[in-house]
Design an enzyme around this catalytic site. Structure first.
Site, PDB file in Angstrom:
ATOM      1  N   SER A 238       0.850  -1.188   0.000  1.00  0.00           N
ATOM      2  CA  SER A 238       0.000   0.000   0.000  1.00  0.00           C
ATOM      3  C   SER A 238       0.886   1.239   0.000  1.00  0.00           C
ATOM      4  CB  SER A 238      -0.939  -0.015   1.209  1.00  0.00           C
ATOM      5  OG  SER A 238      -0.213  -0.134   2.417  1.00  0.00           O
ATOM      6  N   GLY A 240      -0.311   4.655   0.154  1.00  0.00           N
ATOM      7  CA  GLY A 240      -1.009   5.873   0.536  1.00  0.00           C
ATOM      8  C   GLY A 240      -1.778   6.464  -0.628  1.00  0.00           C
ATOM      9  N   GLY A 243      -1.818   4.838  -4.144  1.00  0.00           N
ATOM     10  CA  GLY A 243      -2.518   3.599  -4.445  1.00  0.00           C
ATOM     11  C   GLY A 243      -1.848   2.373  -3.871  1.00  0.00           C
ATOM     12  N   ASP A 270      -5.587  -1.583   6.539  1.00  0.00           N
ATOM     13  CA  ASP A 270      -6.330  -2.756   7.010  1.00  0.00           C
ATOM     14  C   ASP A 270      -7.572  -2.983   6.157  1.00  0.00           C
ATOM     15  OD1 ASP A 270      -4.439  -2.602   9.076  1.00  0.00           O
ATOM     16  OD2 ASP A 270      -5.783  -1.377  10.297  1.00  0.00           O
TER      17      ASP A 270
END
Length: 320
Positions: A238, A240, A243, A270
């Site tokens: 991930s 932020g 993407g 999560d």
């Protein structure tokens, strides 16, 4: 290129994914406070405040259940804070398998500013003893029978070795169970070496574990391939606002899902992991769903997890 999950046909399968068991060794009570600005040494008036159950695995279970996917949360619990955590989870309909520990469940504080800046204050958590960890292992192995996935998430609490998740991973893999791990530091490396089916680091965690800065997308892909070379199966990194990147045996896919008004990044990774698992944990369809869930979490206050009405799948862009 913009794809929706309907285009991939995932929703044609009415049965959906099966049970997903989450394990959070260092859960928390998460208090999120929205402020107009954060100035050291000043009295600051809160605009809003939320108290939510916390911990990466806990959030994965909450996100899954909010979207109709069955999940059970296994976690240690201690003190009044632990009891409150269990009450909050049960109020959300989460089935909890709690292991009583002698320490006190930690509390975390998140301060969110209007421009999306988030300041987090996380307690280290209580010491977990080997006998308590062994009881967690027994609960997980018993509940994992017939589960689609077991998800091991979060920091390793004081008292346990860095390979605590790896120990559990090896036992589960030996039993034929698929294991996803979302952790950091030495625990992330150990999980890769233990042959985790899926790893979900963020950019900083990925850079730390490979020991080199990740300056561009190529660096991210190379670092993910390093985890695969150590023994991991699939890696979803991930990034932020940039993407996420999916790296598996079939190659590399990237995707984005912009958020018009970010409110809190807590739990976004999560939610992304939960969406990826809910959509089958394979290929562009799962990446698109994960991105939609993660972006929806960013648009919500505190560590609230998104439900179906919060998802905007049409905003997802997948790059083959």
């Amino acid at each position: 290129m913009t794809w929706s999950l309907q285009a991939f046909g995932w929703y044609a399968h009415e049965s959906g994914p099966g049970m997903i068991v989450t394990v959070t060794l260092n859960p928390s009570l998460d208090r999120a406070v929205e402020v107009d600005s954060l100035t050291r040494g000043e009295v600051i008036r809160a605009a809003t405040a939320h108290l939510d159950p916390g911990g990466k695995g806990v959030n994965v279970s909450r996100a899954l259940l909010a979207n109709g996917v069955p999940s059970v949360a296994v976690l240690p619990s201690g003190g009044d804070e632990g009891n409150q955590l269990i009450r909050l989870l049960k109020a959300e309909g989460v089935e909890v398998l709690a292991v009583s520990i002698s320490g006190r469940t930690r509390s975390n504080i998140t301060l969110a500013e209007p421009d999306g800046t988030v300041t987090k204050i996380n307690e280290p958590g209580p010491t977990m003893y080997r006998s308590e960890f062994d009881e967690v292992i027994d609960r997980v192995l018993a509940r994992a029978s017939g589960a689609d996935w077991v998800v091991l998430c979060g920091s390793v609490p004081p008292g346990l070795p860095a390979d605590a998740y790896a120990q559990l991973c090896r036992k589960l893999r030996a039993a034929g169970v698929r294991v996803a791990v979302d952790t950091s530091g030495p625990a992330l490396r150990e999980a890769a070496l233990a042959g985790a089916t899926l790893l979900k680091p963020n950019r900083d965690e990925l850079a730390e574990v490979v020991g080199t800065p990740l300056k561009d997308l190529g660096d991210v892909v190379d670092a993910a391939q390093c985890l695969r070379a150590w023994g991991a199966g699939t890696v979803v990194a991930s990034l932020g606002a940039d993407g996420a990147v999916l790296v598996d045996a079939e190659g590399v896919r990237t995707g984005t899902c912009p958020v018009a008004r970010p409110r809190s990044t807590v739990g976004a990774g999560d939610a992304l992991l939960a969406g990826f698992l809910a959509a089958g944990a394979h290929g562009a369809a799962a990446l698109a769903e994960g991105l939609a869930w993660g972006a929806a979490a960013v648009s919500l206050p505190g560590s609230r997890m998104p439900g179906p009405a919060d998802l905007h799948r049409h905003d997802v862009t997948i790059h083959p």
